[in-house]
Scaffold this motif. Structure first.
Motif, PDB file in Angstrom:
ATOM      1  N   SER A 386       0.831  -1.207   0.000  1.00 29.18           N
ATOM      2  CA  SER A 386       0.000   0.000   0.000  1.00 29.18           C
ATOM      3  C   SER A 386       0.865   1.256   0.000  1.00 29.18           C
ATOM      4  O   SER A 386       2.082   1.195   0.211  1.00 29.18           O
ATOM      5  CB  SER A 386      -0.903   0.000   1.234  1.00 29.18           C
ATOM      6  OG  SER A 386      -0.114   0.104   2.410  1.00 29.18           O
ATOM      7  N   LEU A 387       0.205   2.389  -0.203  1.00 34.56           N
ATOM      8  CA  LEU A 387       0.915   3.663  -0.205  1.00 34.56           C
ATOM      9  C   LEU A 387       1.520   3.943   1.166  1.00 34.56           C
ATOM     10  O   LEU A 387       2.644   4.454   1.272  1.00 34.56           O
ATOM     11  CB  LEU A 387      -0.040   4.792  -0.605  1.00 34.56           C
ATOM     12  CG  LEU A 387       0.586   6.183  -0.789  1.00 34.56           C
ATOM     13  CD1 LEU A 387       1.706   6.149  -1.797  1.00 34.56           C
ATOM     14  CD2 LEU A 387      -0.487   7.187  -1.201  1.00 34.56           C
ATOM     15  N   LYS A 389       2.569   1.718   3.354  1.00 33.67           N
ATOM     16  CA  LYS A 389       3.751   0.874   3.512  1.00 33.67           C
ATOM     17  C   LYS A 389       4.908   1.363   2.642  1.00 33.67           C
ATOM     18  O   LYS A 389       6.083   1.228   3.008  1.00 33.67           O
ATOM     19  CB  LYS A 389       3.411  -0.574   3.171  1.00 33.67           C
ATOM     20  CG  LYS A 389       2.600  -1.280   4.252  1.00 33.67           C
ATOM     21  CD  LYS A 389       2.451  -2.750   3.944  1.00 33.67           C
ATOM     22  CE  LYS A 389       1.714  -3.474   5.072  1.00 33.67           C
ATOM     23  NZ  LYS A 389       1.554  -4.929   4.781  1.00 33.67           N
ATOM     24  N   THR A 390       4.570   1.937   1.496  1.00 28.83           N
ATOM     25  CA  THR A 390       5.611   2.515   0.639  1.00 28.83           C
ATOM     26  C   THR A 390       6.341   3.642   1.361  1.00 28.83           C
ATOM     27  O   THR A 390       7.568   3.721   1.348  1.00 28.83           O
ATOM     28  CB  THR A 390       4.984   3.046  -0.659  1.00 28.83           C
ATOM     29  OG1 THR A 390       4.332   1.980  -1.345  1.00 28.83           O
ATOM     30  CG2 THR A 390       6.052   3.652  -1.559  1.00 28.83           C
ATOM     31  N   ARG A 467      -3.202   6.051  -6.752  1.00 35.59           N
ATOM     32  CA  ARG A 467      -2.038   6.327  -5.912  1.00 35.59           C
ATOM     33  C   ARG A 467      -1.172   7.428  -6.507  1.00 35.59           C
ATOM     34  O   ARG A 467      -0.704   8.328  -5.806  1.00 35.59           O
ATOM     35  CB  ARG A 467      -1.198   5.060  -5.735  1.00 35.59           C
ATOM     36  CG  ARG A 467      -1.857   3.975  -4.912  1.00 35.59           C
ATOM     37  CD  ARG A 467      -0.838   3.068  -4.260  1.00 35.59           C
ATOM     38  NE  ARG A 467       0.103   2.485  -5.209  1.00 35.59           N
ATOM     39  CZ  ARG A 467       1.178   1.777  -4.840  1.00 35.59           C
ATOM     40  NH1 ARG A 467       1.441   1.616  -3.572  1.00 35.59           N
ATOM     41  NH2 ARG A 467       1.981   1.264  -5.750  1.00 35.59           N
TER      42      ARG A 467
END
Length: 782
Positions: A386-387, A389-390, A467
């Motif tokens: 996910s964003l 986690k990025t 995203r």
């Protein structure tokens, strides 16, 4: 000539010793970073030299530097032993690129040597200050060095660039008055070589073979260090006597207020006419500057000749950009960054990016921001997370690198007193669009079509990627939203809601094209990154950062000791120039190698764009040719690289006193006449590295933010020269632990002759000539 050859030999040795390390560190770049080996070598050797100087006991000498080189050589030999066949094969495959790089380096170096040797004098602008820092480093018995103009205090400035030039000075044994000018030519050549190498790698990554990539990469040094901007076109128009009074009133640039026919000359003939090109961005009302800024660019800097921090940093910023690209090209999972196999990469990243603050502190936040963006883009390629986690993975990798970059230079930060008091919204002024185009016109004509082309060809499904849209909106609108909120609050408090709405709306409308373009650039970079077009994504990222800086300059400024946004524009436009010049070099290659559109309208538009860009480039080349000729023609003395030759010619007694104090005298504090900034005062301390009690007090005030460290010193110096009471003079000499007292023309002119006889009873002559006497005191007396 011997000094030039010796200097080049030292640089070449550094490059040869460090090349195997570059081969190891830049493992993902097509050329393995070979052209950057002198830059990396200078950085590694100088860092170790600095650390040993902090520890103390090793001395500040050529022997220490040679020892560091030998250890580096042993490490490199181990790399060669493990990769000998690969290295030989690589060198053969890249021979055309390597030879071209060396020829480029020599051409740029010799070109600047030929210009600098015509005007070598270290006697104006910031030259004496930079020369003083260089000599203070050379004479320091340990680091940090003592301030040459404030004895008893260390230099409160980022001096690592000067230290690196000092390392080469110690290694070669050439006089610092010569290496000062050799350093200018070297930085120009290294910056050109680094720009060439970076664009070469980007072109190779796009699919080109070595020979064609080599030729296209030569555009980079042209854009980075050899061109001016479009103010040169106005200089040409003025020199021809063209333009009405109303036209020049509309232009409204100082020293370009009217047409001046130059009797058929292609270039203006007035003394130093090229100076005003660095003072374009301004708001002039009734010949008064409301927004006086400094908008230097590399060619101007090298022509002026200040060995200042923003100039010294150029090759090291490019080194960091190449290391960032090398990291960006890695497609392995981001968590592998902390494996044992990768720890060397983390160390060299931390060293390179961390050193930027020590060379020019303004580079650090910008380049760390770029590194963070590149790490984020790498994390974004991992589709399964996910964003949130990025972002987390980016922080896990980036924050330790940032922290370690600070830790390894912690002694510098602990000793530095910053004069920055905050970041404030820019309300009163803004850059006139005409001035913006004059400075950035060439880069706009290349980067805007390049970015739009990348955006236009993004697949439809990628355009709707939620995203990427969220990231683009956040990155693009955060600064303008923050400014709008703060500005509205401040303006309405004084002028009411209507005035606040009008002011904020007007600024937003003026910046809207730039905001939209930055957003398009960010989104295109994100999309290309996801598609695996790494070289395009990297170029779009540095393009976005360059214009992001320019947008930020219209919204905020850093509050420091200079008026309004003068220093902010000065330092950040320099970085923007480098980023946009590199992006434009790749953009020029991209346009020159794309198939001509089949559609008639597009084909005509493409040809028009090429012609207009060529004309603008021609206009940008007018300035460097004319400015260099004007600079050379202003020279009165024979060509030389000795920056003190003008002193030898005009005051030989002072010249030989300087040589004796610099080359033979033991280290110690010196008293000389105190005088204002940008004058001949302080020359003895600056030329010898021996710290004086006080000089250039305006600079000391800028560096320290207060006159408290030196209040009363000018009166003490006055008393030392004027007092007839030996006990009074003796007490002051002991107070400051003075070893030398200099008596020359400036001292006699300012303080008179009456009190000078006291020195004969307290000290003995160290150097005597008809015009100069230097007295020395037994240091054991303290």
């Amino acid at each position: 000539m011997a000094n030039i050859l010796l200097w080049l030999m030292a640089v070449e040795i550094l490059g040869l010793i460090t090349f195997p390390l570059c081969y190891f560190f830049f493992c993902r770049l097509p050329d393995r970073g070979i052209v950057l080996s002198p830059v990396l070598g200078l950085l590694l050797v100088s860092y170790v030299f600095w650390v040993l100087g902090l520890i103390g006991g090793f001395g500040n000498s050529r022997f220490v530097i040679v020892g560091i080189l030998l250890v580096t050589c042993l490490v490199s030999l181990e790399v060669v032993r493990n990769s000998r066949s690969d290295l030989l094969g690589f060198l053969w495959r890249e021979r055309f690129h390597i030879v071209t790089g060396h020829l480029l380096f020599l051409v740029i170096f010799v070109t600047w040597i030929s210009v600098i040797s015509q005007v070598p004098a270290i006697n104006h602008t910031e030259k004496p200050m930079d020369f003083g820092i260089l000599n203070a480093v050379l004479r320091a018995e340990s680091f940090p060095p003592e301030d040459m103009w404030l004895a008893g205090h260390t230099i409160n400035y980022y001096y690592f660039g000067h230290l690196m030039m000092g390392v080469l000075t110690q290694l070669t044994g050439i006089a610092s008055s010569v290496t000062y000018n050799l350093s200018l030519a070297l930085i120009a050549a290294l910056a050109s070589l680094g720009a060439y190498g970076l664009v070469y790698n980007l072109v190779r990554l796009s699919g080109r073979f070595s020979r064609s990539a080599t030729l296209f990469a030569l555009i980079a040094p042209l854009f980075v260090v050899l061109i001016g901007h479009l103010v040169g076109v106005l200089d040409f128009v003025q020199a021809q006597g063209w333009g009405s009074e109303e036209f020049w009133h509309w232009v409204n640039i100082k020293d370009l207020s009217k047409s001046v026919a130059e009797n058929g000359s292609i270039f203006p003939q007035s003394y130093n006419w090229w100076w005003h090109s660095s003072r374009v961005i301004d708001t002039v009302v009734g010949n008064n500057s409301l927004d006086f800024t400094i908008s230097e660019f590399p060619f101007f800097s090298f022509l002026l000749g200040d060995l200042h921090a923003h100039v010294l940093s150029l090759p090291f910023v490019i080194l960091s950009l190449c290391l960032g690209l090398n990291l960006f090209l890695d497609d392995s999972p981001l968590r592998d960054m902390w494996s044992k196999r990768r720890i060397c990469e983390v160390l060299v990243l931390s060293l390179s990016f961390g050193s930027l603050a020590f060379v020019n502190i303004w580079d650090l936040p910008v380049l760390l921001g770029l590194l963070g963006a590149l790490i984020f883009l790498r994390a974004l390629r991992e589709e399964s997370i996910s964003l949130a986690k990025t972002v987390l993975r980016t922080l896990v990798v980036a924050v330790p690198i940032f922290v370690f970059a600070m830790i390894i230079f912690l002694p510098f930060y602990l000793d530095l007193q910053s004069q920055v008091s905050g970041v404030l919204p820019l309300l009163e002024v803004s850059t006139r669009p005409f001035y913006f185009f004059l400075v950035w016109g060439l880069f706009l004509f290349i980067t805007v079509p390049f970015v739009l082309r990348q955006f236009w060809s993004i697949p439809r499904e990628r355009l709707l990627d939620e995203r990427l849209l969220i990231i683009t909106v956040v990155v693009t609108l955060v600064p303008i939203s923050l400014w709008c909120g703060v500005a509205f609050f401040l303006i309405q408090a004084d002028g009411g809601l209507v005035e606040a709405a009008i002011s904020v709306g007007s600024r937003f409308g003026k910046l809207l094209p730039l905001i939209l373009f930055v957003g398009i650039c960010v989104f295109a970079g994100l999309a290309r990154n996801k598609q695996g077009e790494h070289e395009i994504a990297f170029v779009l990222t540095i393009t976005a950062l360059g214009y992001y800086l320019l947008m930020g300059l219209e919204l905020f400024y850093i509050e420091d000791f200079l008026p309004l946004r003068m220093n902010t524009v000065f330092k950040l436009t320099y970085q923007a120039w480098l980023l946009l010049a590199l992006a434009s070099a790749f953009g020029a290659y991209y346009w020159l190698t794309r198939p001509v559109p089949k559609n008639f309208g597009l084909r005509v538009g493409n040809h028009l764009l090429v012609v207009m860009t060529g004309l603008i480039l021609l206009g940008c080349l007018y300035y460097p040719v004319g400015a260099a000729l004007n600079r050379i023609q202003s020279a009165d003395d024979p060509p030389t690289l000795d920056g003190l030759a003008h002193v030898k010619q005009r005051d030989p007694d002072e010249y030989y006193a300087i040589l004796d104090l610099r080359d033979n005298a033991p280290w110690g504090r010196i008293v000389e006449a105190v005088g204002p900034d940008y004058s001949d005062h302080g020359r003895i301390a600056a030329s010898t590295g021996l710290p004086s009690l006080l000089n250039w007090p305006g600079h000391e005030l800028q560096w320290r933010g207060s006159s408290v460290p030196f209040v009363g010193r000018d009166k003490d110096v006055d008393l030392i020269y004027r007092s007839h009471i030996p006990e009074e003079v003796d007490a002051l000499l002991k107070k400051y632990a003075v070893r030398y007292v200099y008596v020359g023309k400036r001292e006699r002119a300012k303080y008179g002759e009456k009190g000078l006889g006291v020195f004969t009873s307290l000290m003995r002559p160290y150097f005597q000539s008809p015009g100069v006497t230097v007295y020395v005191r037994d240091i054991n007396a303290y």
